[in-house]
Write a protein that holds these residues in place. Structure first.
Motif, short mmCIF file in Angstrom:
data_model
loop_
_atom_site.label_atom_id
_atom_site.label_comp_id
_atom_site.label_asym_id
_atom_site.label_seq_id
_atom_site.Cartn_x
_atom_site.Cartn_y
_atom_site.Cartn_z
N ASN A 1 0.82 -1.23 0.00
CA ASN A 1 0.00 0.00 0.00
C ASN A 1 0.85 1.27 0.00
O ASN A 1 0.53 2.24 0.68
N GLU B 1 -3.52 -2.84 4.98
CA GLU B 1 -2.79 -1.93 5.88
C GLU B 1 -3.64 -1.62 7.11
O GLU B 1 -3.14 -1.61 8.24
N CYS B 2 -4.92 -1.37 6.91
CA CYS B 2 -5.81 -1.07 8.05
C CYS B 2 -5.87 -2.26 9.01
O CYS B 2 -5.89 -2.08 10.23
N TYR C 1 -5.26 5.98 5.11
CA TYR C 1 -4.51 4.94 4.37
C TYR C 1 -5.15 4.60 3.02
O TYR C 1 -4.72 3.67 2.34
N GLN D 1 3.64 1.89 1.26
CA GLN D 1 4.46 2.20 2.44
C GLN D 1 5.93 2.10 2.10
O GLN D 1 6.76 2.78 2.66
N ARG E 1 1.21 10.68 1.86
CA ARG E 1 2.26 9.65 1.98
C ARG E 1 3.44 9.95 1.06
O ARG E 1 4.59 9.65 1.39
N TRP F 1 -5.40 -1.32 0.81
CA TRP F 1 -5.87 -0.40 1.87
C TRP F 1 -6.39 -1.24 3.06
O TRP F 1 -6.04 -0.97 4.22
N ARG G 1 -2.75 -2.44 11.03
CA ARG G 1 -2.70 -1.36 12.03
C ARG G 1 -3.78 -1.52 13.09
O ARG G 1 -3.92 -0.67 13.97
#
Ligand code: SF4
Length: 634
Positions: A261, A361-362, A421, A263, A568, A358, A365
């Motif tokens: 994503n 990543e969520c 994100y 990062q 980002r 997305w 996290r």
């Protein structure tokens, strides 16, 4: 009747609510002004679509728009655009596709199709030269794209019919459903398949027996011969050899391969995903678009584990990035299978992949849990989850039903800070190009009228050193190479000229991979049409279409404040070859101001100012925006 070259002066009008079809003959001035693609789409959307219309309602227009070069006898002429008000962004929606469908439509004698209304039951459009019929498509609804194509060819008794269709995802109104052609070529972005599905227009089958007459065949053939003799030189040779995915390895080595994503910019599994790896493992053949010798299209076959039928082609770089590295997945066979399913269901692979990444990543996290996802454990690298979510998205089932809305809407529904994100601009997911290794791309993402897009955008790395790209810009007055990681005033000027020229490709119906220089493109337009076109006239065609798309967005309520650069990309990479690199936020802000001024876009409204629209020869658009009667200057 005067002879026209490159166009037939025939636009097909279809009203699915009334079942009526008709012909429009807008004339040479129209084709010389807009040429096709974006220009033609923006013209119809501005003139005919009621402001504020529901993108998935009967009023939306769905426009299939080849260009004046589409179907001409030379490499690169197999492109066309599809457009509508986008259900993903609420603004100007457009995608473009290669293959054979656009050229077939031109061979059938049509320059474009404008569809309005909504059928009561599923229908398809059958076009055989000047015969046009709206037919029942009940037996095609819900079926996979290759089955639909095969059935139509059998029903109509012709193996050479070309089919554009919306897929199951479009039927289910997935907001990033694509229009899929030849079961392999997607007009991917903007959710145009959902517009088609909402109209209950399952497919458009086309067969043409004519050809595109050109003004000076020898002049066109000269460029066709040049391409055939030279395409193996330079990067188009690699494009032939390893497809668009040939670039993945270099991007990872440079630290610009979207990973997990966005990062990170380098993926430890990149070698397993490269175009060369595809060539050595699952490649079954190379395919082309109409008249193109480059054959950059992949055809892959996988027999076990994730079986892939070659009828669905093979993954492009964008797909390998979106379903692969962006989701932390290094399994090329699984990515090829995901590509097949997206082509079978009519899903945009970029938006699907980025919506999934997305969610991953969520999940990592802790902002999404297995309770939200129906039990799916969405860690990066979970191949099974990626495959399962493609099914769920297309069928609008389970957690996939949320992702089918696109990552922005999904994040807003979930809340809990997940919107941060969502890698998107104007609601459209970011494609597989990383601004931190090419800064002006960030400006292009932010200002694109369709939301984040890589096609009508600049890839700065091409202008870093001496070569064909900068040589091609010298004729426009840009003399020196510029570092890719810079976003000063000179870069903004370069981006403006480059982006205007990119939009021109779309309007012409010419593939952007063609190595023709600007003089050659002018020669092609002159040879095809017989017009005495200059490079100045051509770049203005691109600038005009872009300005009209921006004007449409303003009318639909989008403003300059919607031109947002993603946070980002202005945050340093924490690792990899581009560690520490960011696109400085203050540079982006200054670049946005300058780019607006260079384009004549109002800094508050985001719309082109009247003087710019008049200068572009479309003062009627200014009249429209300001509620005045149309003057005779259209
Ligand atoms: S270069 Fe590739 S995408 Fe472009 S026309 Fe040729 S085969 Fe199609």
């Amino acid at each position: 009747m005067t002879m026209s070259y490159g166009y037939h002066n025939k636009i097909l009008r279809v009203n699915l609510s009334t079942g009526e079809t008709g012909i429009e003959e807008p004339g040479e001035r129209f084709f010389r002004t807009y040429m096709g693609g974006w220009g033609l789409i923006a013209h119809y959307l501005l003139k005919e679509l009621k402001p504020g219309a529901d993108p998935l309602g009967p009023d939306n227009l769905l426009v299939f728009a080849p260009g004046i070069v589409t179907g001409a006898p030379l490499g690169g002429s197999g492109r066309h655009a599809v457009g509508a008000k986008s259900p993903l962004t609420g603004g100007f929606g457009a995608g473009e596709a290669g293959g054979f469908w656009g050229a077939e439509l031109k061979r059938a004698g049509w320059d474009a199709i404008v569809v309005v209304g909504q059928a009561e039951r599923p229908v398809y459009l059958w076009i055989a030269d000047d015969q046009v019929e709206i037919r029942d498509a009940g037996h095609l609804w819900g079926r996979k794209s290759a089955e639909v194509e095969r059935t139509l060819r059998e029903d109509l008794g012709d193996e050479h019919i070309r089919v554009a269709q919306c897929g199951l995802a479009g039927e289910n109104l997935v907001r990033y459903a694509c229009v899929i052609h030849d079961a392999t070529r997607a007009a991917g972005r903007s959710g145009l398949g959902a517009v088609m599905g909402a109209k209950k227009l399952k497919a458009i089958a086309v067969r043409g027996s004519g050809r595109v007459e050109v003004a000076n065949l020898e002049r066109v053939r000269e460029q066709a011969r040049w391409l055939s003799e030279h395409y193996m030189e330079g990067w188009t040779g690699d494009l032939h050899e390893n497809g668009t995915d040939g670039g993945l390895r270099g991007l990872s080595l440079a630290g610009g391969l979207p990973t997990r994503n966005f990062q990170e910019g380098a993926f430890e599994g990149a070698e397993k995903l490269t175009g060369a790896t595809m060539t050595e493992t699952i490649l079954n053949g190379r395919d082309n678009c109409f008249a193109c010798p480059i054959n950059c299209k992949r055809v892959v076959e996988v027999k076990e584990r994730y079986p892939v039928d070659p009828v669905y082609g093979g993954p492009e770089y964008e797909t390998v990035g979106a379903l692969g590295s962006c989701c932390g997945i290094d399994d090329l066979e699984a990515v090829a299978y995901g590509n097949q399913q997206c082509n079978a269901y009519g899903l945009d692979t970029i938006s699907a992949g980025v919506a999934i990444s997305w969610a991953m990543e969520c999940f990592e996290r802790g902002l999404l849990t297995a309770e939200d996802t129906g039990g799916l454990v969405l860690h990066f690298g979970n191949t099974g989850a990626m495959i399962e979510l493609i099914e769920q998205i297309a069928h609008r089932q389970g957690f996939g039903n949320l992702l089918a809305e696109g990552c922005l809407r999904a994040a807003r529904k979930v809340g809990r800070g997940t919107e941060r994100y969502a890698m998107q601009v104007k609601g459209q997911e970011v494609p597989m190009h990383e601004p931190r290794i090419k800064f002006a791309l960030d400006l292009g993402y932010a200002t694109s009228p369709t939301g984040a897009d890589h096609m009508h955008n600049i890839h700065d790395t091409g202008y870093e050193s001496e070569g064909k790209s900068i040589e091609g810009m010298r004729g426009l007055g840009i003399l020196d190479p510029l570092p890719a990681k810079s976003l000063g005033p000179e870069k903004v000027r370069l981006a403006k000229y480059h982006i205007d020229w990119q939009v021109l490709y779309n309007c012409l119906g010419l593939c952007m991979f063609m190595p023709y220089d600007k003089d050659q493109m002018r020669e092609i337009v002159r040879g095809v049409t017989g017009w005495n076109s200059s490079i100045f006239e051509l770049i203005k065609v691109g600038e005009r279409a872009l300005a009209m798309a921006r004007a449409f967005n303003y009318r639909e309520g989008l403003r300059a404040a919607d031109d947002v650069a993603i946070w980002r990309f202005s945050t340093p990479f924490e690792s990899g070859p581009a560690e520490g690199v960011q696109v400085p936020a203050e540079d982006v802000a200054k670049a946005l101001d300058l780019y607006y001024e260079m384009n004549g876009w109002d800094r508050e409204t985001g719309a082109p100012v009247e003087g710019k629209l008049v200068e572009l020869g479309v003062g009627w658009v200014a009249d429209l925006l300001h509620g005045r009667c149309h003057r005779s200057r259209e």
